[in-house]
Design an enzyme around this catalytic site. Structure first.
Site, PDB file in Angstrom:
ATOM      1  N   GLN A 187      11.880   1.408   1.389  1.00  0.00           N
ATOM      2  CA  GLN A 187      13.226   1.549   0.840  1.00  0.00           C
ATOM      3  C   GLN A 187      14.162   2.213   1.848  1.00  0.00           C
ATOM      4  O   GLN A 187      15.323   1.810   2.004  1.00  0.00           O
ATOM      5  CB  GLN A 187      13.166   2.376  -0.448  1.00  0.00           C
ATOM      6  CG  GLN A 187      14.407   2.320  -1.309  1.00  0.00           C
ATOM      7  CD  GLN A 187      14.546   0.999  -2.037  1.00  0.00           C
ATOM      8  OE1 GLN A 187      13.618   0.205  -2.046  1.00  0.00           O
ATOM      9  NE2 GLN A 187      15.696   0.750  -2.631  1.00  0.00           N
ATOM     10  N   GLY A 230      15.053  -0.116   4.597  1.00  0.00           N
ATOM     11  CA  GLY A 230      15.813  -1.281   4.142  1.00  0.00           C
ATOM     12  C   GLY A 230      15.189  -2.588   4.620  1.00  0.00           C
ATOM     13  O   GLY A 230      13.980  -2.792   4.512  1.00  0.00           O
ATOM     14  N   GLU A 240     -12.971   2.619  -5.743  1.00  0.00           N
ATOM     15  CA  GLU A 240     -13.718   3.770  -6.261  1.00  0.00           C
ATOM     16  C   GLU A 240     -13.234   4.198  -7.648  1.00  0.00           C
ATOM     17  O   GLU A 240     -13.219   5.388  -7.982  1.00  0.00           O
ATOM     18  CB  GLU A 240     -13.617   4.967  -5.296  1.00  0.00           C
ATOM     19  CG  GLU A 240     -14.103   4.685  -3.892  1.00  0.00           C
ATOM     20  CD  GLU A 240     -15.592   4.414  -3.819  1.00  0.00           C
ATOM     21  OE1 GLU A 240     -16.345   5.027  -4.592  1.00  0.00           O
ATOM     22  OE2 GLU A 240     -16.005   3.589  -2.994  1.00  0.00           O
TER      23      GLU A 240
END
Length: 386
Positions: free
Chosen positions: A344, A347, A371
Site C-alpha cells: 500500500q 502504491g 503448522e
C-alpha cells in the site's frame, strides 16, 4: 537495508548468540536477498547453491546438538533469533535453510541414542541432505489425531500405506519422519512416527504455489512401504506426543520467521516513504502513511515479544501450547498486515515486481496457514480460557 535492531535490553545476548546473528545477517544480505526474486520465479526448483553455501557457513545445522556434529544452539530462543534474521532477508529461503531442525525435533524427542546418531549426524557438515516431516494428508490438515495412513505390523517391522499432501521438501529430501496410525480408532493414541529414506517413497509433481516457492511441496504415496522396527520413533502411540512437542517448537520458530518477514516489509516501506515525495514533501510526513508505519512497528514488536515468551517457556520446560499459538497467530497476521501495508505504501511500485513487497505478501499468506491455520491457533487459545 536489513534492520539489525533487537530489544536486547530485555534479554542480554551472549557473545555466541551475537556472533551467530552477525553471521546470519551477513549471509542474508550477501547470499539470500540478492537471489530471492530469482528463486521465487524459478518456482519449483530447489536453490541448492544457497543451501550448500548455508551448510558451509553452519546455518543448516546450527540448531543440532554438538554430540552429533551440530552447532549446539539447541535452545528455542536462539533458534528464534536466527530465524528472525533469516526471515528479514527472505522468509521463504530462511525457512528452507533451517528446515532440518524441524525433522530433528521429533528424533530428539522420541529417538534412541542409536537413531539420533544414524539420522542426525549426516545432517551436519558442509554437504548435508534435506529432510522432511510428513503429517498432512489430503483429508487431514490440522487434526493430526485423525491421520489415516496405516502402519500394519509385519515380520521385522511395519508396512505403511496411505498418502501425504503438502509435504515441504517432498521429493528433494533424503530423510523423512512419516506419521501413521497403528489403530485409527484410537486417534491420538494410535499415531506413531517412523523414519524412512527417500528411496522407499513415491512422489507427486511439485505443487504450484502462491508463495514461499523456495520450498518444494509434493504429495507422498506410500504403497505397502516396509519400515524395520528399528526405524520406529518411540513406542507405538507415542508419535502424537512427539508431534505436539514438535508443533510447539515449530510454531514458535515460524513466528520468529514471520516477524522477520514483517521487519523486511517495514524496512522497505520506511525507506521508500522517506524518499518518495508527494504534494511537496516525503510521504512519511503524511499522517496516513506515518500512522500505517507506526502500526507496522508496533505489531512487529508485539510479535517478537510473544515469540520470545513462548521460546523462553519452551526452554524452561514449561507448558507452551497456548503461548506458541499466541505467538504464531500474532506474528503470522502481523506479517500479512505488514506485507499489505508495504504494498500500500509503495502504491503501484508495490504491486509490481520491481520491489519484493508483492512477493513478501504472497509469502506471508503461508504463515497464516502452515503448522495450523490462524483459526486453529485461536481454538487452542480459546480452549485455555475454559
Amino acid at each position: 537495508m536489513i534492520n539489525s535492531q533487537l530489544p536486547v535490553e530485555l534479554v542480554a545476548l551472549t557473545d555466541e548468540q551475537r556472533d551467530l546473528l552477525d553471521l546470519c545477517r551477513e549471509f542474508g544480505a550477501r547470499e539470500i536477498r540478492p537471489v530471492a526474486r530469482e528463486v521465487d520465479e524459478a518456482d519449483t526448483e530447489t536453490p541448492w547453491d544457497v543451501w550448500r553455501k548455508a551448510a558451509e557457513a553452519g546455518i543448516t545445522d546450527f540448531m543440532l546438538p554438538t554430540a552429533y556434529g551440530g552447532g549446539g544452539a539447541t535452545d528455542v530462543f536462539t533458534q528464534c533469533l536466527v530465524q528472525e534474521e533469516l526471515g528479514a532477508a527472505d522468509a521463504a529461503l530462511g525457512n528452507l535453510l533451517t528446515s532440518n531442525g524441524f525433522f530433528a525435533d521429533p528424533v530428539l524427542e522420541l529417538g534412541t541414542e542409536d537413531q539420533k546418531e544414524r539420522w542426525l549426524r549426516p545432517l551436519t557438515g558442509p554437504n548435508p541432505p534435506m529432510t522432511a516431516l510428513a503429517v498432512t494428508e489430503p483429508g487431514v490438515g490440522s487434526d493430526s489425531a485423525a491421520i489415516t495412513t496405516r502402519a500394519e505390523r509385519t515380520t521385522g517391522g511395519y508396512r505403511l500405506t496411505g498418502q501425504k499432501a503438502w509435504i515441504s521438501n517432498g521429493g528433494v529430501a533424503e530423510y523423512y519422519v512419516i506419521f501413521a496410525t497403528v489403530d485409527a480408532a484410537k486417534r491420538a493414541k494410535g499415531v506413531t512416527a517412523f523414519l524412512v529414506t527417500k528411496d522407499r517413497l513415491s512422489f507427486g509433481q511439485p505443487m504450484k504455489k502462491m508463495g514461499q516457492r523456495a520450498i518444494i511441496n509434493t504429495e507422498i504415496f506410500l504403497d505397502d512401504v516396509f519400515v524395520p522396527e528399528e526405524d520406529r520413533l518411540g513406542a507405538e502411540g507415542q508419535g502424537f506426543q512427539g508431534l505436539m512437542r514438535t508443533f510447539e517448537i515449530s510454531r514458535t520458530v515460524l513466528a520468529a520467521s514471520a516477524t522477520g518477514l514483517a521487519r523486511a516489509c517495514l524496512d522497505l516501506a520506511t525507506s521508500y516513504a522517506r524518499e518518495r515525495v508527494q504534494f511537496g514533501k516525503p510521504i512519511i510526513e503524511h499522517q496516513a502513511v506515518a500512522f500505517r508505519l507506526a502500526d507496522m512497528a508496533t505489531k512487529i514488536e508485539a510479535s517478537r515479544l510473544l515469540t520470545w515468551r513462548a521460546a523462553r517457556r519452551l526452554d524452561a520446560g514449561l507448558p507452551c501450547a497456548t503461548e506458541s499459538a499466541m505467538a504464531k497467530l500474532t506474528a503470522s497476521e502481523t506479517a500479512m498486515f505488514c506485507s499489505w501495508a508495504a504494498v500500500q505504501t509503495l502504491g503501484g511500485w508495490g504491486y509490481s515486481r520491481e520491489y519484493l513487497a508483492e512477493k513478501w505478501m504472497r509469502d506471508a499468506k503461508l504463515e497464516e496457514i502452515e503448522e495450523g491455520t490462524s483459526d486453529i491457533q485461536r481454538m487452542i487459545i480459546a480452549r485455555s480460557l475454559r
